[in-house]
Design a protein around this motif. Sequence first.
Motif, PDB file in Angstrom:
ATOM      1  N   CYS A 189       0.833  -1.203   0.000  1.00 35.73           N
ATOM      2  CA  CYS A 189       0.000   0.000   0.000  1.00 35.73           C
ATOM      3  C   CYS A 189       0.868   1.254   0.000  1.00 35.73           C
ATOM      4  O   CYS A 189       1.951   1.283   0.601  1.00 35.73           O
ATOM      5  CB  CYS A 189      -0.917   0.001   1.223  1.00 35.73           C
ATOM      6  SG  CYS A 189      -2.070  -1.390   1.281  1.00 35.73           S
ATOM      7  N   CYS A 201      -4.173   0.965  -1.597  1.00 36.95           N
ATOM      8  CA  CYS A 201      -3.756  -0.433  -1.706  1.00 36.95           C
ATOM      9  C   CYS A 201      -4.151  -1.029  -3.052  1.00 36.95           C
ATOM     10  O   CYS A 201      -5.118  -0.576  -3.683  1.00 36.95           O
ATOM     11  CB  CYS A 201      -4.367  -1.257  -0.580  1.00 36.95           C
ATOM     12  SG  CYS A 201      -3.875  -0.693   1.072  1.00 36.95           S
ATOM     13  N   THR A 203      -5.742  -3.694  -3.826  1.00 34.58           N
ATOM     14  CA  THR A 203      -7.099  -4.241  -3.878  1.00 34.58           C
ATOM     15  C   THR A 203      -8.167  -3.159  -3.773  1.00 34.58           C
ATOM     16  O   THR A 203      -9.364  -3.469  -3.817  1.00 34.58           O
ATOM     17  CB  THR A 203      -7.290  -5.269  -2.754  1.00 34.58           C
ATOM     18  OG1 THR A 203      -6.951  -4.665  -1.501  1.00 34.58           O
ATOM     19  CG2 THR A 203      -6.416  -6.485  -2.981  1.00 34.58           C
ATOM     20  N   THR A 205      -8.779  -1.212  -1.180  1.00 34.01           N
ATOM     21  CA  THR A 205      -9.231  -0.951   0.183  1.00 34.01           C
ATOM     22  C   THR A 205      -8.329   0.095   0.829  1.00 34.01           C
ATOM     23  O   THR A 205      -7.255   0.424   0.325  1.00 34.01           O
ATOM     24  CB  THR A 205      -9.198  -2.243   1.009  1.00 34.01           C
ATOM     25  OG1 THR A 205      -7.860  -2.729   1.067  1.00 34.01           O
ATOM     26  CG2 THR A 205     -10.086  -3.303   0.370  1.00 34.01           C
ATOM     27  N   SER A 209      -4.528  -5.743   2.723  1.00 34.16           N
ATOM     28  CA  SER A 209      -5.347  -6.938   2.542  1.00 34.16           C
ATOM     29  C   SER A 209      -4.432  -8.129   2.252  1.00 34.16           C
ATOM     30  O   SER A 209      -3.307  -7.967   1.764  1.00 34.16           O
ATOM     31  CB  SER A 209      -6.331  -6.735   1.391  1.00 34.16           C
ATOM     32  OG  SER A 209      -6.918  -7.959   0.998  1.00 34.16           O
ATOM     33  N   TRP A 211      -4.738 -10.113  -0.045  1.00 31.07           N
ATOM     34  CA  TRP A 211      -4.627 -10.350  -1.484  1.00 31.07           C
ATOM     35  C   TRP A 211      -3.806  -9.282  -2.194  1.00 31.07           C
ATOM     36  O   TRP A 211      -3.693  -9.308  -3.427  1.00 31.07           O
ATOM     37  CB  TRP A 211      -6.029 -10.413  -2.106  1.00 31.07           C
ATOM     38  CG  TRP A 211      -6.854 -11.521  -1.537  1.00 31.07           C
ATOM     39  CD1 TRP A 211      -7.862 -11.419  -0.642  1.00 31.07           C
ATOM     40  CD2 TRP A 211      -6.708 -12.921  -1.838  1.00 31.07           C
ATOM     41  NE1 TRP A 211      -8.372 -12.644  -0.339  1.00 31.07           N
ATOM     42  CE2 TRP A 211      -7.684 -13.601  -1.073  1.00 31.07           C
ATOM     43  CE3 TRP A 211      -5.878 -13.662  -2.659  1.00 31.07           C
ATOM     44  CZ2 TRP A 211      -7.836 -14.982  -1.108  1.00 31.07           C
ATOM     45  CZ3 TRP A 211      -6.024 -15.037  -2.697  1.00 31.07           C
ATOM     46  CH2 TRP A 211      -6.984 -15.683  -1.942  1.00 31.07           C
ATOM     47  N   ASP A 212      -3.224  -8.344  -1.468  1.00 33.69           N
ATOM     48  CA  ASP A 212      -2.457  -7.269  -2.104  1.00 33.69           C
ATOM     49  C   ASP A 212      -1.268  -7.804  -2.904  1.00 33.69           C
ATOM     50  O   ASP A 212      -1.055  -7.411  -4.058  1.00 33.69           O
ATOM     51  CB  ASP A 212      -1.958  -6.274  -1.042  1.00 33.69           C
ATOM     52  CG  ASP A 212      -3.074  -5.381  -0.522  1.00 33.69           C
ATOM     53  OD1 ASP A 212      -4.089  -5.233  -1.241  1.00 33.69           O
ATOM     54  OD2 ASP A 212      -2.929  -4.839   0.584  1.00 33.69           O
ATOM     55  N   TRP A 214      -0.746 -10.828  -4.056  1.00 28.49           N
ATOM     56  CA  TRP A 214      -1.191 -11.610  -5.203  1.00 28.49           C
ATOM     57  C   TRP A 214      -1.657 -10.710  -6.347  1.00 28.49           C
ATOM     58  O   TRP A 214      -1.393 -11.002  -7.524  1.00 28.49           O
ATOM     59  CB  TRP A 214      -2.325 -12.551  -4.793  1.00 28.49           C
ATOM     60  CG  TRP A 214      -1.932 -13.627  -3.825  1.00 28.49           C
ATOM     61  CD1 TRP A 214      -2.271 -13.699  -2.512  1.00 28.49           C
ATOM     62  CD2 TRP A 214      -1.124 -14.777  -4.095  1.00 28.49           C
ATOM     63  NE1 TRP A 214      -1.740 -14.816  -1.931  1.00 28.49           N
ATOM     64  CE2 TRP A 214      -1.028 -15.509  -2.882  1.00 28.49           C
ATOM     65  CE3 TRP A 214      -0.478 -15.266  -5.224  1.00 28.49           C
ATOM     66  CZ2 TRP A 214      -0.314 -16.695  -2.781  1.00 28.49           C
ATOM     67  CZ3 TRP A 214       0.233 -16.456  -5.127  1.00 28.49           C
ATOM     68  CH2 TRP A 214       0.324 -17.153  -3.920  1.00 28.49           C
ATOM     69  N   MET A 215      -2.347  -9.641  -5.997  1.00 31.68           N
ATOM     70  CA  MET A 215      -2.832  -8.711  -7.018  1.00 31.68           C
ATOM     71  C   MET A 215      -1.672  -8.052  -7.757  1.00 31.68           C
ATOM     72  O   MET A 215      -1.672  -7.949  -8.995  1.00 31.68           O
ATOM     73  CB  MET A 215      -3.722  -7.646  -6.371  1.00 31.68           C
ATOM     74  CG  MET A 215      -4.279  -6.614  -7.349  1.00 31.68           C
ATOM     75  SD  MET A 215      -5.534  -7.297  -8.447  1.00 31.68           S
ATOM     76  CE  MET A 215      -6.916  -7.428  -7.320  1.00 31.68           C
ATOM     77  N   GLN A 281      -5.990   3.721  -7.440  1.00 29.83           N
ATOM     78  CA  GLN A 281      -5.711   2.295  -7.543  1.00 29.83           C
ATOM     79  C   GLN A 281      -5.283   1.923  -8.953  1.00 29.83           C
ATOM     80  O   GLN A 281      -4.380   1.104  -9.155  1.00 29.83           O
ATOM     81  CB  GLN A 281      -6.951   1.494  -7.148  1.00 29.83           C
ATOM     82  CG  GLN A 281      -6.751  -0.024  -7.245  1.00 29.83           C
ATOM     83  CD  GLN A 281      -8.056  -0.785  -7.205  1.00 29.83           C
ATOM     84  OE1 GLN A 281      -9.136  -0.188  -7.332  1.00 29.83           O
ATOM     85  NE2 GLN A 281      -7.978  -2.102  -7.031  1.00 29.83           N
TER      86      GLN A 281
END
Length: 327
Positions: A189, A201, A203, A205, A209, A211-212, A214-215, A281
Amino acid sequence: MAENVTVGWQVGADVTDWQLTVESRARRVRADLAALPSAPATEVARKAADVSLEIVDVALRSADNKWWRSGASWWSGWHIERAWRALHEAEIYLAAADPDLPSRLPGLRARVRMYLEEGDPRRAAMELENPDRATVVDAMRAAFDASDDAHAAARALRNKLIVISLALFVLNTVLGLVGLIRPGLVPMCMPPNLAVQQPLCPTGTGAASGWDVWMVQLFGALGATISVVLLLIRRRPDLSPYVLVGYQALVKILLGATLSAVGLLALGAGLVSGIVYVGSQAALLLWAVLFGYAQQVGTRLLDNYADRLMDEVRPLPDRVTTSGGKR
């Protein structure tokens, strides 16, 4: 004498290009050997060539037996390189006994020029108007050895690419799992700034998270895939038994995923503060794509080396003997 030609091992229908090439050339060597006139020296060369062709048959049979073929055999490539080396020996014995050798000199010279340096004395001797048979055989053997060594180098590079891919896969997986188990431990982030009042971040949010990571890796792999497309477009088809382009592509994609995470760490640490602005984002994910594509800077050296290596092992239509061609 054509009716006395031994066909030898015939590869099956589900074979690779290199097997078809070796089998076809071995069959033509057998035909040329059968057409040689009977003489004591010829019989010696014919018997030596037959021994080499039997080795070719064994190697082809081993490669064609999918149940027998083990992972160690695939990794070492012994059946591939043994088949080519034995085929080359058979072609050399054929040239040593061929009474029509002078008529084949243009093709032989072209082949020798492909693999021997301009200052090599064996190449210089081949360029003479009427080189003797021993000189021709010696130059052929040197050229074939260089070609076979190039095959071994291609296999070594393929194995290195596989090891690198496995290491990158493990690294990316560990980073993703760490981010999933402990969100924020691998900070993806961006800190708040004048335009964004809360952390930004991957994702979308306002807080870290699981999943950050992985994203980010996903979008980094997307950027690397673009460079893979360019690699596939400029790569020429070839018949080499060691096709490297798939392993090169895998390394690029996995390295792109890794570099995207490293790049976002640099952005979050403020190393490029004042130069790079991330206000949404979409901008954050776009930078992940760009960092993923940036692996092309380093892997381009790998691509150039692989291109040169594959040029040395790519079969070409130059005729070395009636059974030969640059492989």
